[in-house]
Design an enzyme around this catalytic site. Sequence first.
Site, PDB file in Angstrom:
ATOM      1  N   ASP A 483       0.803  -1.222   0.000  1.00 53.58           N
ATOM      2  CA  ASP A 483       0.000   0.000   0.000  1.00 53.58           C
ATOM      3  C   ASP A 483       0.834   1.268   0.000  1.00 53.58           C
ATOM      4  O   ASP A 483       0.339   2.349  -0.293  1.00 53.58           O
ATOM      5  CB  ASP A 483      -0.837   0.054   1.294  1.00 53.58           C
ATOM      6  N   CYS A 484       2.055   1.136   0.426  1.00 54.66           N
ATOM      7  CA  CYS A 484       2.881   2.318   0.658  1.00 54.66           C
ATOM      8  C   CYS A 484       3.873   2.603  -0.460  1.00 54.66           C
ATOM      9  O   CYS A 484       4.633   3.548  -0.372  1.00 54.66           O
ATOM     10  CB  CYS A 484       3.615   2.177   1.983  1.00 54.66           C
TER      11      CYS A 484
END
Length: 818
Positions: A483-484
């Site tokens: 997600d990052c």
Amino acid sequence: MNYGHFDDSTREYVITNPMTPWPWINYLGNEDFFSLISNTAGGYAFYRDAKFRRLTRYRYNNVPMDNGGRYFYINDGGTVWSPGWKPVKTVLDHYECRHGLSYTRIAGRKNDLEASVLFFIPLKSWCEVQLLTLKNTGRQPKRFKLFSFVEWCLWNADDDQNNLQRNLSTGEVEIDGSTLFHKTEYKDRRDHYAFYHVNAPVQGYDTDRESFAGLYNELSGPQAVLEGQPRNSCAHGWSPIASHCLEIELAPGQARELIFILGYVENAGEQKWESANVINKTNAQALISRFDTPEKARVAFNGLRSYWDGLLNRFVLKSGDEKLDRMVNIWNQYQCMVTFNMSRSASCFEVGIGRGMGFRDSNQDLIGFVHLVPDRARQRIIDIASTQFEDGGAYHQYQPLTKRGNDAIGGNFNDDPLWLILSATEYLKETGDFGILDEMVPFDHDETRAKPLFDHLKASFYHVVNNLGPHGLPLIGRADWNDCLNLNCFSTNPDESFQTTENRTGKTAESVMIAGLFVVYGREFARLCRLTGRQQESNTAEMHVSQMVETVKQYGWDGEWYLRAYDFFGRKVGSRENDEGKIFIESQGWCAMAEIGKENGMVEKALDAVKERLDCEHGIVLNNPAFTKYMIEYGEISTYPPGYKENAGIFCHNNPWIMIGETMIGRGERAWEYYRKICPSYLEDISELHKTEPYVYAQMIAGKDAHKPGEAKNSWLTGTAAWNYYAVTRYILGIRPDYDGLLIDPCIPAAWEGYEITRRLRDTTYHIRVSNPHGVSKGVMQVLVDGEEINGNLIPYSPGNVFTVEVTMGIMAPVLAH
Ligand code: GLC
Ligand code: GLC
């Protein structure tokens, strides 16, 4: 240091010191009604949705830690204490908390008075039952006051905390003998209320927090308790609570049992009222009457225990290593069921108001419980697929109450679609229920656009094919599994979320991880097409997959390991050319599982690079070197301090991908070493450092670059549970359901002599004994089924029987290169 110990005979973790390094929690409930409960009875209850139907209040990240719960207070001649130690924190003569499967038992003793509470949610019931046993263990008669306590949440947990201008005026209760009702907003749009009941006459009660506690007191010393005097308060607005007060006398040796019930009731329009402004209590009374004696409560409790026995009998390992057995047989499966129920909503790290059910998370969670509750897994697949778009893309999450997708935490995560192929094919292998492929499933909840589930899988596959970047690798979109890693974000505004900001077109940044994922699940898709008679479809899919394999070899290889991505500008991510973040775990895991370039030694090289650069004492870190400065073109990953979360933390979720990769090349020692390193039962002795529960996995353990390597965070709700279970059972122990049979393909340390497994699959039970007389890591020499040798290591299905399987490992072991 230990704070307790495992009791495998009862499938419990026994906490003997209440001051655990972090609240060590458990979950009650299996279907609609749930509670979280810590080792000091902190936590809260909710119906289905921790945000919209929260029954009781909880204060996250507070001082002291873990505030709000179902608390009992005893005032015994001026000595005030709680059986769970908190909130009063009087030093107890004895304390014990037993977290079991969907129940918790907390017992305290002070001055010859013993109080033990069994907390559980009976199957198919919307209530938490608390069976309290009080016992006078001394020689003198005892006369003391008992107070119960819960604080109501005004249903919407989010609004409850911030809309005070309204909420401090809306609270409403009703008092009816020993049952205290919470009916805020029932008058208008709500058709539900809650209640707290005790099965005995009370001396008094309180329903208004301030009257009970005193405005400036803490819950450790409510005024009513200290004085031994309930106020009989009736809440009008402010903060409604429910507290019973009982005066109890016990002769020496005498015990008394009380049943407290925290329940939830729904009444349809016409049924709402008994008379003007008086709620209809029929359903509440019916619910209460099911559990209002110790006998009834015990019957319900036994039902719960049988339920778990039934589930856990489906996979039973005897390895001779108790730490391994207890994870595989009990706790890892239990955690998988909890992630099934909770997704990422409610834990000590997830406040239950932020995240719904993740598309990618829920698909991955499924591989950890599909063998336990196949029917519910089926429904889950349909629910998830119903939130998919026609082009195969997906909402990143949906809400459990409405099952509707939304983009509150972003969208366009280009790995999302592929996980549906994982869950659906694992379901098919487990159940053989090919009918699910024909089930009509809407796109984006629109029934008029429903298509067979198979078409959803196809849409998933083509979402990748139709979204390739300049090198022919999959476009990453907002991010992939990580997600990052936000390659299209370029955020300079601290007030915006990296997951919902997409400042650039997203037409250049590519993910090698998705490429590996696509090869693995693209092959699965092609195979499924073949098996269901779609030969042409299968050939075309194979073609796309082979193309991707070539593309990764050409553009996804850095010389010693797989690249991670190309950024927005087409520059390499995860390459020796980079100063930081030279190598990432995800692409090594997926390309190894996809066996891309295995014939040229690429898999082995990449896994060796993982060992050399990413592995450390506590597990495999996500990337190395850690990022030390913010890189706008990478996004959130570089915002975390080195060693934490996605910036070189040990993400326990992706370590199993490497374990499985190692088994692909037969390195059983390494797969096992990685498994053991992050497996909580092996970390019990370092609980002080590890911090989170020794019976469940945490999402992250601080990595080697961190200030405190080895310290875990975010326990319980993580795909870690499913993936570790999957890696150890399917690839290390090597018991793998396939479409036509059960595949036996262990990959273990050469020194292991063998183990036994009972595996229930469809209607069949297999008692499997694996022996390893030649000390190999991989390779099955012979399989006897009921004494008859079979050809190869796939036991064909034949329903309705019990089979004894003798597996001998040997000769076929690959020669390991050193
Ligand atoms: C969290 C998310 C999961 C994501 C992972 C890596 O665990 O729930 O969806 O893949 O972080 O960023
Ligand atoms: C943060 C976390 C990540 C999680 C995401 C959820 O980025 O680091 O683990 O998946 O939030 O939106």
